[in-house]
Design a protein around this motif. Structure first.
Motif, short mmCIF file in Angstrom:
data_model
loop_
_atom_site.label_atom_id
_atom_site.label_comp_id
_atom_site.label_asym_id
_atom_site.label_seq_id
_atom_site.Cartn_x
_atom_site.Cartn_y
_atom_site.Cartn_z
N ASP A 235 -8.72 15.95 -19.06
CA ASP A 235 -9.65 15.66 -20.16
C ASP A 235 -10.55 14.47 -19.83
N GLU A 236 -9.94 13.43 -19.28
CA GLU A 236 -10.74 12.23 -18.92
C GLU A 236 -11.76 12.56 -17.84
N VAL A 237 -11.36 13.37 -16.86
CA VAL A 237 -12.28 13.68 -15.76
C VAL A 237 -13.43 14.57 -16.27
N TYR A 238 -13.11 15.55 -17.12
CA TYR A 238 -14.19 16.35 -17.73
C TYR A 238 -15.14 15.45 -18.51
N ALA A 239 -14.56 14.52 -19.25
CA ALA A 239 -15.38 13.67 -20.12
C ALA A 239 -16.31 12.77 -19.31
N VAL A 240 -15.76 12.11 -18.29
CA VAL A 240 -16.60 11.20 -17.52
C VAL A 240 -17.64 11.99 -16.71
N SER A 241 -17.28 13.21 -16.30
CA SER A 241 -18.26 14.08 -15.62
C SER A 241 -19.40 14.40 -16.59
N ALA A 242 -19.04 14.73 -17.83
CA ALA A 242 -20.06 15.05 -18.83
C ALA A 242 -20.99 13.86 -19.07
N TYR A 243 -20.40 12.67 -19.14
CA TYR A 243 -21.18 11.46 -19.39
C TYR A 243 -22.18 11.21 -18.26
N ILE A 244 -21.72 11.32 -17.02
CA ILE A 244 -22.62 11.06 -15.87
C ILE A 244 -23.70 12.13 -15.79
N LEU A 245 -23.34 13.38 -16.06
CA LEU A 245 -24.35 14.44 -16.07
C LEU A 245 -25.37 14.20 -17.18
N HIS A 246 -24.88 13.71 -18.32
CA HIS A 246 -25.79 13.41 -19.42
C HIS A 246 -26.75 12.27 -19.07
N LEU A 247 -26.21 11.21 -18.46
CA LEU A 247 -27.07 10.09 -18.07
C LEU A 247 -28.16 10.54 -17.10
N ASN A 248 -27.89 11.61 -16.35
CA ASN A 248 -28.88 12.17 -15.43
C ASN A 248 -29.78 13.22 -16.09
N GLY A 249 -29.61 13.40 -17.40
CA GLY A 249 -30.47 14.33 -18.12
C GLY A 249 -30.13 15.79 -17.88
N LEU A 250 -28.91 16.07 -17.43
CA LEU A 250 -28.58 17.44 -17.06
C LEU A 250 -27.74 18.17 -18.11
N VAL A 251 -27.15 17.44 -19.07
CA VAL A 251 -26.50 18.07 -20.23
C VAL A 251 -26.88 17.25 -21.47
N PRO A 252 -26.92 17.90 -22.64
CA PRO A 252 -27.29 17.17 -23.86
C PRO A 252 -26.19 16.21 -24.32
N ALA A 253 -26.55 15.34 -25.26
CA ALA A 253 -25.63 14.30 -25.73
C ALA A 253 -24.40 14.87 -26.42
N ASP A 254 -24.48 16.10 -26.91
CA ASP A 254 -23.33 16.68 -27.60
C ASP A 254 -22.54 17.65 -26.70
N ALA A 255 -22.79 17.60 -25.40
CA ALA A 255 -22.14 18.55 -24.50
C ALA A 255 -20.63 18.29 -24.42
N VAL A 256 -19.88 19.39 -24.34
CA VAL A 256 -18.44 19.35 -24.09
C VAL A 256 -18.19 20.23 -22.87
N LEU A 257 -17.56 19.67 -21.85
CA LEU A 257 -17.39 20.43 -20.61
C LEU A 257 -15.94 20.81 -20.40
N ASP A 258 -15.75 22.02 -19.85
CA ASP A 258 -14.42 22.50 -19.48
C ASP A 258 -14.57 23.43 -18.28
N GLN A 259 -13.49 24.15 -17.94
CA GLN A 259 -13.53 24.96 -16.72
C GLN A 259 -14.54 26.10 -16.80
N ALA A 260 -14.95 26.48 -17.98
CA ALA A 260 -15.95 27.55 -18.12
C ALA A 260 -17.38 26.98 -18.11
N THR A 261 -17.58 25.83 -18.77
CA THR A 261 -18.95 25.33 -18.94
C THR A 261 -19.42 24.44 -17.79
N LEU A 262 -18.51 23.69 -17.16
CA LEU A 262 -18.96 22.78 -16.08
C LEU A 262 -19.65 23.53 -14.94
#
Lengths: 415, 196
Positions: B140-167
């Motif tokens: 969960d932590e790794v998905y979350a920090v991945s989502a945060y870094i992708l968001h900071l790069n403008g690649l996912v929206p602020a409300d994105a939730v990532l998992d094995q299907a969406t990442l």
């Protein structure tokens, strides 16, 4: 104070070494009368009951050093470089083999270390070190070079010594077991094409390697230069991939996984790839291409007088043997062939030598190697026609010149 | 016709053999008839089996993490070295930006600009980060920090939730940025006299 003394001794040794024969002046000067050395008049140190021999205290300047071009703010993902200017012969002593780690040096107990082979195999297998040491062993002399060797010095002078320009290069006799034997034992599936190597260090460093190369000549190495690996070289077990960039020879190896395609890890996309002119990146550029460098005289040294000087250096190729090394003392306008010293071994450092009578005028000296495929070592300008040299660029195998001033100062002359 | 094909095949085989001889005298001797490996099941390898096939995310574990959760994880475990909002810190440079910089002379390499596949971020963060305690973060932590870094790069929206299907579905700008090794790419000649 001891440092000053050591430096003085080192300088004296260098001057003595470079001015021995050939200069008529030296021969006509009468030497001082000899004195019996005190060491010949008393016993030396007794032999201890058990010991590991170390170099003479007068050789303390011969050490690995980190780059002097910039300072990394941490030293876990960092590197240290081999003092090639002090290496005699083709073998790098174990304590001087260059280091590149991604998360420091682990201390692994061989009694608990395990290697597992799994994935697209008939039977996953696990090995203890005792298991691996039961196989017949294979010993091979090969160079190892980091893909980043020389990367600070493409188009401007940054480094001073050959240790700093080319010291991510070492050579050893590596002993271990062919990986192909163990993969055959596990039974590789016909559709398999790639293999993952993974380390037991804190970076869990990993790379995807083509199965063809693994089956061809890749070794699981547990010893170097006659003794078990040093901790910083992957003790107790590492991969060794002859002729390829160092970071694929994964240290502290604990896992081999077989698959039908590469994984595209960070270590093979965002790192260890080469920028190309159209904004693209060249990937899986494994082979270290033919390269050479003069190690003596080299940056930071001083020729004390004109006359005879032996130019020495190393040449190597990840594609085969070194077949020739050409030498220029006029900045690349004219070239002569140098003498290659035996043994000349496949994917191994080869020593070249050239007897130079320096006329005392400013000179630019450089070496250019040719390998058994006919490939000729390019200049940086040749490489720049094909690649984008911008930023942190790896795989620099360009001809590397040193300038010699009229006063004998030897300096980096890459630009 | 058939004999010509056979001849051609022979020439090709000889050619290949000559090539191998020339470049691979590092090849080892024959395998011994003995083997000392011990069988193990894939189930027992599982604790070590952490690699992600990053092209499609195969090997990603279950679990999920949001951009907001990732900001919390980042500020607890990453900020000391990488700085606020991953813009560079005490130890390392920026992990944000650089998209579009590769055709210039100042290429900025970040996860956002460089990674061709988003699961690379999960694989690398899990196996190597944080540097003082690698392999310590939950999925969960790794998905979350991945989502945060992708968001900071403008690649996912602020409300994105990532998992094995969406990442694996996150489109990375450098997806087609790689070419296979095509060296040798230089044609230096062995000029001996009056060169340059």
């Amino acid at each position: 104070m001891p440092d000053t003394r050591r430096n003085f001794l080192r300088r004296s040794a260098l001057i003595a070494g470079t001015a021995l024969a050939g200069a008529g002046l030296a021969r006509s000067t009468s030497a001082a009368p000899l004195e019996v050395p005190p060491t010949a008049q008393q016993p030396g140190r007794p032999i201890p009951p058990a010991s590991y021999g170390m170099p003479s205290k007068f050789e303390s300047q011969v050490v690995r050093r980190r780059t002097d071009v910039f300072v990394n703010r941490q030293n876990w993902s960092d590197w240290s470089m081999t003092p090639l200017q002090h290496q005699h012969g083709i073998v790098t002593p174990n304590g001087l083999i260059f280091e590149r780690h991604h998360a420091g040096i682990p201390d692994i107990d061989p009694a608990t270390h395990r290697l597992v082979i799994h994935g697209m195999v008939k039977q996953p297998l696990v090995f203890s070190m005792d298991n691996l040491l039961r196989y017949p062993s294979v010993s091979k002399f090969h160079f190892m070079e980091c893909s980043g060797n020389t990367l600070t010095d493409w188009t401007k002078v940054a480094s001073t010594t050959v240790q700093q320009t080319h010291g991510l290069l070492s050579c050893a006799q590596w002993t271990g077991v062919p990986v192909s034997w163990l993969l055959d034992e596990a039974g590789v599936a016909p559709a398999a094409r790639w293999v993952l190597f993974e380390g037991a260090d804190g970076s869990n460093h990993t790379r995807s390697i083509p199965l063809d190369k693994v089956m061809d000549d890749v070794l699981l190495v547990y010893a170097q230069n006659g003794e078990m690996l040093r901790p910083e070289q992957g003790y107790p077990l590492r991969a060794f991939i002859p002729g390829w960039e160092g970071n694929v020879s994964v240290k502290w190896l604990r896992r081999i996984k077989v698959a039908d395609q590469p994984w595209h890890f960070r270590s093979e996309t965002a790192r260890y790839t080469d920028p190309m002119p159209d904004g693209k990146w060249r990937q899986f550029s494994f082979v270290m291409e033919c390269k050479s460098v003069i190690t003596r005289p080299s940056g930071g040294m001083k020729l004390d007088r004109p006359g005879f000087h032996e130019i020495q250096g190393f040449a190597w190729s990840g594609r085969g043997r070194v077949s020739a090394v050409d030498l220029s003392v006029d900045g690349g306008k004219n070239w002569q062939t140098s003498t290659l010293e035996e043994p000349v071994i496949d994917k191994c450092l080869t020593r070249f030598r050239y007897r130079w009578n320096w006329d005392g005028r400013p000179a630019v000296i450089a070496s250019r190697a040719v390998d058994s495929t006919g490939y000729v070592q390019p200049t940086v300008q040749d490489i720049m026609k094909a690649r984008a040299i911008a930023g942190f660029v790896q795989h620099h195998n360009g001809v590397f010149p040193w300038s010699v001033s009229a006063s004998g100062e030897v300096r980096n002359a890459i630009a | 016709m058939r004999s010509r094909d056979a001849l051609l095949a022979t020439v090709l085989i000889l050619g290949a053999a000559a090539c191998v001889t020339q470049t691979s005298s590092s090849r080892p001797p024959e395998r011994p008839t003995v083997g000392f490996g011990h069988p193990i099941s894939e189930a027992d390898v599982a604790p070590w089996n952490i690699d992600i096939r990053t092209t499609d995310g195969r090997g990603l574990p279950s679990g999920r993490g949001s951009v907001a959760q990732g900001k919390v994880v980042y500020e607890a475990k990453c900020i000391a070295c990488h700085g606020p909002e991953a813009k560079g810190g005490a130890m390392y440079g920026t992990m944000v930006g650089g998209i579009g910089s590769f055709k210039t002379n100042s290429r900025v390499v970040t996860p956002g600009s460089m990674y061709p596949y988003a699961p690379i971020l999960f694989d690398y963060v899990r196996r190597s980060m944080p540097m003082d305690r690698p392999l310590s973060m939950t999925a969960d932590e790794v998905y979350a920090v991945s989502a945060y870094i992708l968001h900071l790069n403008g690649l996912v929206p602020a409300d994105a939730v990532l998992d094995q299907a969406t990442l694996p579905k996150v489109q990375m700008p450098n997806r087609d940025g790689f070419m296979l090794d095509d060296r040798p790419d230089t044609r230096a000649v062995r000029c001996m006299r009056g060169c340059k």
